[in-house]
Enzyme design. Structure first.
Site, PDB file in Angstrom:
ATOM      1  N   CYS A   1       0.842  -1.203   0.000  1.00 22.71           N
ATOM      2  CA  CYS A   1       0.000   0.000   0.000  1.00 22.71           C
ATOM      3  C   CYS A   1       0.879   1.255   0.000  1.00 22.71           C
ATOM      4  CB  CYS A   1      -0.892  -0.016   1.238  1.00 22.71           C
ATOM      5  SG  CYS A   1      -1.821   1.503   1.503  1.00 22.71           S
ATOM      6  N   SER A   2       0.650   2.147  -0.946  1.00 24.60           N
ATOM      7  CA  SER A   2       1.482   3.350  -1.049  1.00 24.60           C
ATOM      8  C   SER A   2       1.323   4.253   0.175  1.00 24.60           C
ATOM      9  CB  SER A   2       1.169   4.129  -2.323  1.00 24.60           C
ATOM     10  OG  SER A   2      -0.162   4.603  -2.308  1.00 24.60           O
TER      11      SER A   2
END
Length: 113
Positions: free
Chosen positions: A10-11
């Site tokens: 997940c960024s």
């Protein structure tokens, strides 16, 4: 000790981790998709966040839409869903003592470190 509940894919979670790394403070990284949380751990985190379990759900996840959306669920049902399907948990979560924050936006992590 500061803890980050982190999903490396997940960024926003990676951005949250970078904020903690840049802070110079000691912290523990918990990859919650690998180290599944218990219902009790989730209850504690939700209490520290000061939110309802439903507020920690990622409602756009396919498993939520297919298995849970539109159903009447108790808080314990929602927590059980997150235990069984940790992908449903909003991320990242940073806990520092009795305070916690969901790192969306990641800059909100600075409020508790």
């Amino acid at each position: 000790m500061i803890k980050i509940y982190h999903n490396p894919r997940c960024s926003k979670s990676r951005q949250g981790l970078a904020i903690l790394e840049d802070s110079g403070k000691d912290f523990e990284t918990i990859k919650y998709l690998e180290e599944t949380l218990t219902a009790k751990q989730l209850e504690t985190i939700i209490s520290k966040l000061g939110i309802k379990p439903m507020d920690l759900i990622r409602k756009n996840e396919a498993i939520w839409k297919s298995d849970f959306k539109g159903k009447i669920l108790s808080d314990s049902d929602i927590i059980a869903a997150m235990v069984k399907h940790p992908k449903l948990i909003e991320r990242p979560i940073v806990v520092n003592g009795d305070k916690a924050v969901v790192g969306r936006p990641p800059e909100s992590i600075s409020d508790i470190i």
